[in-house]
Design an enzyme around this catalytic site. Sequence first.
Site, PDB file in Angstrom:
ATOM      1  N   ILE A  47       9.900  -1.843  -4.694  1.00  0.00           N
ATOM      2  CA  ILE A  47      11.239  -1.209  -4.824  1.00  0.00           C
ATOM      3  C   ILE A  47      11.776  -1.328  -3.473  1.00  0.00           C
ATOM      4  O   ILE A  47      11.330  -0.583  -2.511  1.00  0.00           O
ATOM      5  CB  ILE A  47      11.378   0.213  -5.385  1.00  0.00           C
ATOM      6  CG1 ILE A  47      10.461   0.215  -6.469  1.00  0.00           C
ATOM      7  CG2 ILE A  47      12.564   0.748  -5.143  1.00  0.00           C
ATOM      8  CD1 ILE A  47      10.213   1.582  -7.138  1.00  0.00           C
ATOM      9  N   GLU A  59       2.006  -2.041  -5.225  1.00  0.00           N
ATOM     10  CA  GLU A  59       0.774  -1.364  -5.326  1.00  0.00           C
ATOM     11  C   GLU A  59       0.526   0.005  -5.085  1.00  0.00           C
ATOM     12  O   GLU A  59      -0.008   0.831  -5.907  1.00  0.00           O
ATOM     13  CB  GLU A  59      -0.429  -2.128  -4.288  1.00  0.00           C
ATOM     14  CG  GLU A  59      -0.742  -3.608  -4.427  1.00  0.00           C
ATOM     15  CD  GLU A  59       0.483  -4.463  -3.545  1.00  0.00           C
ATOM     16  OE1 GLU A  59       1.359  -4.186  -3.525  1.00  0.00           O
ATOM     17  OE2 GLU A  59      -0.255  -5.728  -2.973  1.00  0.00           O
TER      18      GLU A  59
HETATM   19  N1  THU Z   1       5.176  -6.282  -1.132  1.00  0.00           N
HETATM   20  C1  THU Z   1       4.293  -5.618  -2.147  1.00  0.00           C
HETATM   21  O1  THU Z   1       5.139  -5.101  -2.872  1.00  0.00           O
HETATM   22  N2  THU Z   1       3.242  -5.610  -1.978  1.00  0.00           N
HETATM   23  C2  THU Z   1       2.158  -6.184  -0.996  1.00  0.00           C
HETATM   24  O2  THU Z   1       1.222  -5.997  -0.859  1.00  0.00           O
HETATM   25  C3  THU Z   1       3.317  -6.877   0.257  1.00  0.00           C
HETATM   26  C4  THU Z   1       4.726  -6.888  -0.068  1.00  0.00           C
HETATM   27  C5  THU Z   1       6.487  -6.372  -1.042  1.00  0.00           C
HETATM   28  C6  THU Z   1       7.426  -5.566  -0.240  1.00  0.00           C
HETATM   29  C7  THU Z   1       8.571  -6.202  -0.452  1.00  0.00           C
HETATM   30  O3  THU Z   1       9.695  -5.710  -1.147  1.00  0.00           O
HETATM   31  C8  THU Z   1       8.416  -7.758  -0.536  1.00  0.00           C
HETATM   32  O4  THU Z   1       7.234  -7.779  -1.042  1.00  0.00           O
HETATM   33  C9  THU Z   1       8.195  -8.566   0.598  1.00  0.00           C
HETATM   34  O5  THU Z   1       7.624  -8.300   1.456  1.00  0.00           O
END
Ligand code: THU
Length: 141
Positions: A47, A59
Amino acid sequence: MLTNDQRDHLIQIATHTRQWAYAPYSHYPVGAALLTTSGKIYEGVNIESAAYPTTMCAERVAIFKAVSEGEREFVALAVVTRNGGSPCGSCRQVLAEFGLETIILIANDTGHLLQETSIKALLPSAFGPNDLSENPPQGVK
Ligand code: THU
């Protein structure tokens, strides 16, 4: 150990929930599915926010949802991205809080499992609850 069915199911759920990601800035939607020892599955998506640093990863959304409903013991977490991205450091730390044995399934958006690992492997020498106990582990880690 996970069964093949559990593995497939978790990846399928993470893939499905990924459609709810709110990622208008990175255009990098992430879906997560967290299996607890009680057999429940908590879903999470990333989000984002116009104030970039307040973005929350998929996560951690899944973990926070689970913990806020009384769950603290986890079996496995599947994370799905377009290219099989690995959980970030902050998510590894939060997962480590609840156990180093949690299995991590890293898959891409075709449902292909690219890596099956554990928090212990992803975050060696993790700082954790024991480090804050009265008698913290002594000596060289
Ligand atoms: N992101 C995640 O949701 N989990 C991770 O472990 C790495 C990054 C998301 C955060 C952001 O919204 C997008 O991926 C790009 O960094």
